[in-house]
Design a protein around this motif. Sequence first.
Motif, mmCIF file in Angstrom:
data_model
loop_
_atom_site.group_PDB
_atom_site.id
_atom_site.type_symbol
_atom_site.label_atom_id
_atom_site.label_comp_id
_atom_site.label_asym_id
_atom_site.label_seq_id
_atom_site.Cartn_x
_atom_site.Cartn_y
_atom_site.Cartn_z
ATOM 1 N N UNK A 156 -4.271 -49.824 -9.054
ATOM 2 C CA UNK A 156 -5.379 -49.142 -8.390
ATOM 3 C C UNK A 156 -5.048 -48.986 -6.911
ATOM 4 N N UNK A 157 -5.527 -47.907 -6.303
ATOM 5 C CA UNK A 157 -5.302 -47.663 -4.886
ATOM 6 C C UNK A 157 -6.656 -47.619 -4.174
ATOM 7 N N UNK A 158 -6.823 -48.568 -3.246
ATOM 8 C CA UNK A 158 -8.031 -48.665 -2.446
ATOM 9 C C UNK A 158 -7.649 -48.480 -0.973
ATOM 10 N N UNK A 159 -8.205 -47.477 -0.298
ATOM 11 C CA UNK A 159 -7.930 -47.330 1.135
ATOM 12 C C UNK A 159 -8.500 -48.524 1.899
ATOM 13 N N UNK A 160 -7.708 -49.085 2.790
ATOM 14 C CA UNK A 160 -8.110 -50.281 3.524
ATOM 15 C C UNK A 160 -7.874 -50.070 5.012
ATOM 16 N N UNK A 161 -8.822 -50.511 5.817
ATOM 17 C CA UNK A 161 -8.697 -50.444 7.264
ATOM 18 C C UNK A 161 -8.972 -51.823 7.840
ATOM 19 N N UNK A 162 -8.072 -52.280 8.702
ATOM 20 C CA UNK A 162 -8.221 -53.572 9.365
ATOM 21 C C UNK A 162 -8.121 -53.341 10.869
ATOM 22 N N UNK A 163 -9.193 -53.616 11.575
ATOM 23 C CA UNK A 163 -9.242 -53.420 13.020
ATOM 24 C C UNK A 163 -9.168 -54.788 13.691
ATOM 25 N N UNK A 192 -12.471 -49.153 1.004
ATOM 26 C CA UNK A 192 -13.236 -48.046 0.425
ATOM 27 C C UNK A 192 -13.140 -48.064 -1.104
ATOM 28 N N UNK A 193 -13.880 -47.189 -1.699
ATOM 29 C CA UNK A 193 -13.825 -47.030 -3.154
ATOM 30 C C UNK A 193 -12.427 -46.612 -3.579
ATOM 31 N N UNK A 194 -12.071 -46.928 -4.788
ATOM 32 C CA UNK A 194 -10.766 -46.550 -5.336
ATOM 33 C C UNK A 194 -10.609 -45.028 -5.308
ATOM 34 N N UNK A 195 -9.436 -44.574 -4.956
ATOM 35 C CA UNK A 195 -9.124 -43.144 -5.000
ATOM 36 C C UNK A 195 -8.137 -42.936 -6.143
ATOM 37 N N UNK A 196 -8.551 -42.147 -7.123
ATOM 38 C CA UNK A 196 -7.716 -41.898 -8.302
ATOM 39 C C UNK A 196 -6.986 -40.570 -8.148
ATOM 40 N N UNK A 197 -5.702 -40.620 -8.345
ATOM 41 C CA UNK A 197 -4.856 -39.450 -8.162
ATOM 42 C C UNK A 197 -5.349 -38.264 -8.987
ATOM 43 N N UNK A 198 -5.617 -38.474 -10.257
ATOM 44 C CA UNK A 198 -6.049 -37.387 -11.136
ATOM 45 C C UNK A 198 -7.356 -36.753 -10.713
#
Length: 112
Positions: A13-20, A51-57
């Motif tokens: 699974x791919x979840x966008x992550x931001x760490x400040x 963030x929510x998972x981003x699905x390629x398809x």
Amino acid sequence: MRRLLEHSGVPGHIYPLSLLCYEIMPPPQQIEKEIGEQRVISFHGVGLSVAEEIKYGDVTAQSRNADEARGIFSEALYNSVVDQYNVLKSAIFRDRGAVSSNPAISLSQPWR
């Protein structure tokens, strides 16, 4: 990352992550070859957003070819991370806290 997941043989699974957290310990002013360079550590707010998972398809369903699909997917991930950083910056640097949340990004402090 997506290609690694596709060829790994297990679901991924791919979840966008931001760490400040840059302000806590920014990199030194100059690069030194010796071990033991001096680092300045300061007290500052830190933000983490997933963030929510981003699905390629799902993101690339309307694309016409593989190159366009890769671009669309990369842009979707990039935009998600940038949006998260903007919300985190508003919460930390403008002292707005969880009020900086928006419909897509909900900030919280679970220890409160």
